[in-house]
Design an enzyme around this catalytic site. Structure first.
Site, PDB file in Angstrom:
ATOM      1  N   ASP A 164       0.850  -1.197   0.000  1.00 49.21           N
ATOM      2  CA  ASP A 164       0.000   0.000   0.000  1.00 49.21           C
ATOM      3  C   ASP A 164       0.885   1.246   0.000  1.00 49.21           C
ATOM      4  O   ASP A 164       0.562   2.265   0.623  1.00 49.21           O
ATOM      5  CB  ASP A 164      -0.960   0.011   1.200  1.00 49.21           C
ATOM      6  CG  ASP A 164      -2.123   0.987   1.024  1.00 49.21           C
ATOM      7  OD1 ASP A 164      -2.389   1.394  -0.130  1.00 49.21           O
ATOM      8  OD2 ASP A 164      -2.754   1.352   2.031  1.00 49.21           O
ATOM      9  N   GLY A 197      -1.721   5.136   3.617  1.00 48.07           N
ATOM     10  CA  GLY A 197      -0.794   4.230   2.953  1.00 48.07           C
ATOM     11  C   GLY A 197       0.482   4.047   3.752  1.00 48.07           C
ATOM     12  O   GLY A 197       0.622   4.506   4.884  1.00 48.07           O
TER      13      GLY A 197
END
EC number: 3.5.1.25
Length: 409
Positions: free
Chosen positions: A294, A330
């Site tokens: 991510d 993220g």
């Protein structure tokens, strides 16, 4: 050079003095490669009566299938969710730089964006084989905009969407086409989601459940309609509750179609998921765990302000937040770091940690005959690791594409 007489005439390379990950075990065997594929040495000896043209001593290292990252938003200053006239050069930069992390294939990921961004960016990210230029692109992962407002996380609220009455046509109009798309993350509690799931899976697109307030029953219905993945388990979903475990409950559900395996992404960066939660998920369903980074555009850049699509992101140490908030945005951990942290946090075997970054994502995408494995006939995409799982070299199609400075002759 793949198959046919050309491959038969290609030089045979024998990687020696190594342990190779095959069939869930680290085996003290040599790895044989020809024409970009893993070769069965018995056929070479007994049918072709040939030996290796070249031998390479691996110094006792581990040879594992190349890592596959199915959720990466950018890196090194490149934001896949930013429209430009030359998106391809940014994708190429990331593809090249992640070779040092052992990644040989990836799914560039777009977060929730305005329609014009999808229409401009998606045609510029075609599926592409890996090589010396960088890791292969397996297709785009579209994370949003059909997600929950309540669990949007770092996704901009202004661009979130729900499905219109003609739901699949709405999807096509939103994205502008699905030719280069491999994964779509959506919230299954949205109206008309099940017809969208069925339509996407009929096209061979993987549907993932995430950024959602779905209860377990809704999540099970989504899997029955064809969904096979959970986007970053525990993050941006209802927390586990004993009376309704929500999407997390899919890991042990008895309502899934016969023979269907649910996979789930985990961000094992030491920030997004507590080690105890990592252990719970792994012990509940080890064969479905898929390590993802991510990673955001700030990957590899250090502290400061960066972007993620329409949002500004602030990086402080190992953590990325939506600027001015405490909302995680993220990760900035590379894949090899995630593998090492996962191994340390769960106490799992080295084999399990490596398969979570290779075999499992390949199985999720239906690529396990070619990727995520060192079985005979598979693509010769592999990573050379020392005993502490630091990357020493990366190979794609049997060709050396990255090597650590200290490993160079």
């Amino acid at each position: 050079m793949r198959g046919g007489q050309g491959a038969a005439r290609a030089p045979v390379i024998q990687f020696t003095n190594c342990r190779i990950l095959r069939g869930g075990a680290l085996l003290r065997e040599d790895l044989w490669v020809r024409g970009g594929r893993i070769l069965d040495p018995e056929k070479l000896f007994f049918e072709e009566r040939r030996v290796a043209d070249e031998q390479r001593d691996c110094g006792g290292c581990i040879l594992a299938p190349g890592f596959i990252d199915v959720q990466i938003n950018g890196g090194f200053g490149v934001d896949f969710s930013q429209a430009s006239e030359d998106v391809g050069s940014g994708v190429a930069l990331v593809a090249r730089r992640i070779l040092s992390h052992g990644v040989t294939s990836f799914c560039p990921t777009l977060v929730t964006s305005p329609l014009e961004v999808y229409h401009k960016v998606l045609p510029q990210i075609p599926v592409k084989s890996g090589g010396p230029h960088g890791a292969g692109v397996l297709g785009v992962h579209l994370e949003g905009p059909f997600i929950s407002r309540e669990k949007r996380g770092a996704h901009p609220e202004a661009h979130l969407r729900s499905f219109e009455a003609d739901a699949f046509q709405d999807v096509l109009a939103t994205y502008g086409g699905l030719d280069n798309v491999r994964i779509v993350t959506l919230a299954p509690e949205l109206g008309h989601s099940h017809e969208v799931i069925r339509a996407l899976t009929a096209l061979g697109i993987c549907v993932s459940l995430g950024h959602s307030v779905a209860d377990l029953g809704t999540a099970e219905e989504a899997v029955q309609s064809g969904a096979t993945f959970i986007t970053h388990l525990f993050n941006a979903m209802l927390p586990f509750h004993h009376r309704d475990p929500g999407i997390v409950g899919l890991l042990t559900s008895d309502q899934l179609p016969t023979g269907r395996r649910i996979f789930y992404g985990m961000i094992a960066d030491g920030i997004h998921t507590n080690p105890a939660a990592l252990r719970i998920a792994h012990r509940a369903h080890p064969k479905g765990l898929v390590l993802v980074t991510d990673a955001v555009p700030a990957l590899g850049l250090g502290n400061g302000r960066h972007t993620l699509g329409q949002q500004e992101v602030e990086v402080d140490g190992l953590t990325a937040y939506v600027a001015g908030t405490n909302t995680l945005s993220g990760s900035i951990a590379p894949m090899d770091t995630c593998v090492r942290h996962f191994l340390q946090a769960t106490g799992c075997s080295v084999e399990s940690a490596l398969e979570a970054a290779s075999l499992h994502p390949a199985q999720l995408l239906g690529l396990e005959k070619r990727k995520g494995t060192l079985d005979f006939g598979a693509d010769a995409d592999f990573v050379v690791l020392d005993d502490s799982l630091h990357v020493r070299a990366t190979y794609i199609s049997g060709e050396l594409v990255w090597q650590a400075e200290e490993a160079r002759p």
